[in-house]
Design a protein around this motif. Structure first.
Motif, PDB file in Angstrom:
ATOM      1  N   PRO A  66       0.828  -1.215   0.000  1.00 40.96           N
ATOM      2  CA  PRO A  66       0.000   0.000   0.000  1.00 40.96           C
ATOM      3  C   PRO A  66       0.863   1.267   0.000  1.00 40.96           C
ATOM      4  CG  PRO A  66      -0.788  -1.556   1.636  1.00 40.96           C
ATOM      5  CD  PRO A  66       0.525  -2.078   1.122  1.00 40.96           C
ATOM      6  N   LEU A  67       0.361   2.291  -0.658  1.00 44.07           N
ATOM      7  CA  LEU A  67       1.079   3.559  -0.777  1.00 44.07           C
ATOM      8  C   LEU A  67       1.450   4.127   0.598  1.00 44.07           C
ATOM      9  CD1 LEU A  67       2.103   5.868  -2.573  1.00 44.07           C
ATOM     10  CD2 LEU A  67      -0.183   6.856  -2.431  1.00 44.07           C
ATOM     11  N   THR A  68       0.517   4.099   1.526  1.00 46.08           N
ATOM     12  CA  THR A  68       0.780   4.650   2.849  1.00 46.08           C
ATOM     13  C   THR A  68       1.880   3.873   3.559  1.00 46.08           C
ATOM     14  OG1 THR A  68      -1.519   5.340   2.989  1.00 46.08           O
ATOM     15  CG2 THR A  68      -0.291   5.325   5.024  1.00 46.08           C
ATOM     16  N   THR A 122      -4.962   5.234   8.365  1.00 46.12           N
ATOM     17  CA  THR A 122      -4.810   5.188   6.912  1.00 46.12           C
ATOM     18  C   THR A 122      -4.294   3.848   6.410  1.00 46.12           C
ATOM     19  OG1 THR A 122      -4.312   7.544   7.034  1.00 46.12           O
ATOM     20  CG2 THR A 122      -3.910   6.460   4.939  1.00 46.12           C
ATOM     21  N   CYS A 123      -3.253   3.313   7.033  1.00 43.31           N
ATOM     22  CA  CYS A 123      -2.701   2.023   6.574  1.00 43.31           C
ATOM     23  C   CYS A 123      -3.732   0.918   6.718  1.00 43.31           C
ATOM     24  CB  CYS A 123      -1.452   1.661   7.371  1.00 43.31           C
ATOM     25  SG  CYS A 123       0.037   2.522   6.859  1.00 43.31           S
ATOM     26  N   LYS A 124      -4.415   0.907   7.831  1.00 43.64           N
ATOM     27  CA  LYS A 124      -5.443  -0.121   8.079  1.00 43.64           C
ATOM     28  C   LYS A 124      -6.546  -0.014   7.035  1.00 43.64           C
ATOM     29  CE  LYS A 124      -8.619  -1.671  11.638  1.00 43.64           C
ATOM     30  NZ  LYS A 124      -9.181  -1.389  12.966  1.00 43.64           N
ATOM     31  N   ASP A 125      -6.987   1.196   6.739  1.00 46.13           N
ATOM     32  CA  ASP A 125      -8.046   1.401   5.733  1.00 46.13           C
ATOM     33  C   ASP A 125      -7.590   0.919   4.357  1.00 46.13           C
ATOM     34  OD1 ASP A 125      -9.670   2.487   7.674  1.00 46.13           O
ATOM     35  OD2 ASP A 125      -9.270   4.576   7.106  1.00 46.13           O
ATOM     36  N   GLU A 126      -6.351   1.244   3.974  1.00 48.55           N
ATOM     37  CA  GLU A 126      -5.845   0.824   2.666  1.00 48.55           C
ATOM     38  C   GLU A 126      -5.786  -0.689   2.560  1.00 48.55           C
ATOM     39  OE1 GLU A 126      -2.112   2.386   1.327  1.00 48.55           O
ATOM     40  OE2 GLU A 126      -2.876   4.433   1.232  1.00 48.55           O
ATOM     41  N   ILE A 127      -5.345  -1.342   3.614  1.00 51.28           N
ATOM     42  CA  ILE A 127      -5.220  -2.804   3.586  1.00 51.28           C
ATOM     43  C   ILE A 127      -6.595  -3.465   3.559  1.00 51.28           C
ATOM     44  CG2 ILE A 127      -4.468  -4.806   4.933  1.00 51.28           C
ATOM     45  CD1 ILE A 127      -2.047  -3.013   5.809  1.00 51.28           C
ATOM     46  N   ASN A 153      -9.502  -2.148   2.588  1.00 47.64           N
ATOM     47  CA  ASN A 153     -10.347  -1.763   1.454  1.00 47.64           C
ATOM     48  C   ASN A 153      -9.663  -1.889   0.102  1.00 47.64           C
ATOM     49  OD1 ASN A 153     -12.472  -1.123   3.234  1.00 47.64           O
ATOM     50  ND2 ASN A 153     -11.507   0.849   3.658  1.00 47.64           N
TER      51      ASN A 153
END
Length: 105
Positions: free
Chosen positions: A66-68, A97-102, A104
């Protein structure tokens, strides 16, 4: 604490790649310095500590991470310790943010 943040960045990096960390760093080092034969571990480490070279940069991300997370690794492993985040900042980012990216994609 900032040395621990750097080490944590390397742990995040190793968790994000599909190979041993030293192998990954060696591949990136050879690509960056246009070397065909493998370098010694000491030469690669010297490039990182003395010259500020990093295997992951804004222009050279980890594929499929993930980008973050890429940005967090870059910030944790910054050559300038003052640029490294605190562990409180890291935890906030990992829990948001990292949790959301992973979760979703």
């Amino acid at each position: 604490e900032k040395v621990d943040v750097y080490s944590f960045g390397l742990v995040l990096l190793e968790m994000s790649i599909n190979k041993p960390l030293l192998e990954f760093i060696g591949e990136r080092w050879k690509k960056h310095y246009h070397k065909k034969k493998p370098s010694t571990a000491m030469r690669m480490i010297r490039s990182m500590t003395e010259n500020g070279w990093r295997p992951v940069t804004n222009d050279n991300f980890i594929q499929f991470a993930p980008l973050t997370l890429n940005k967090l690794i870059i910030n944790c492993c910054s050559h300038d310790p003052k640029q490294r985040p605190s562990f409180d900042e890291i935890l906030d980012l990992l829990n948001s943010t990292c949790k959301d990216e992973i979760e979703n994609g």
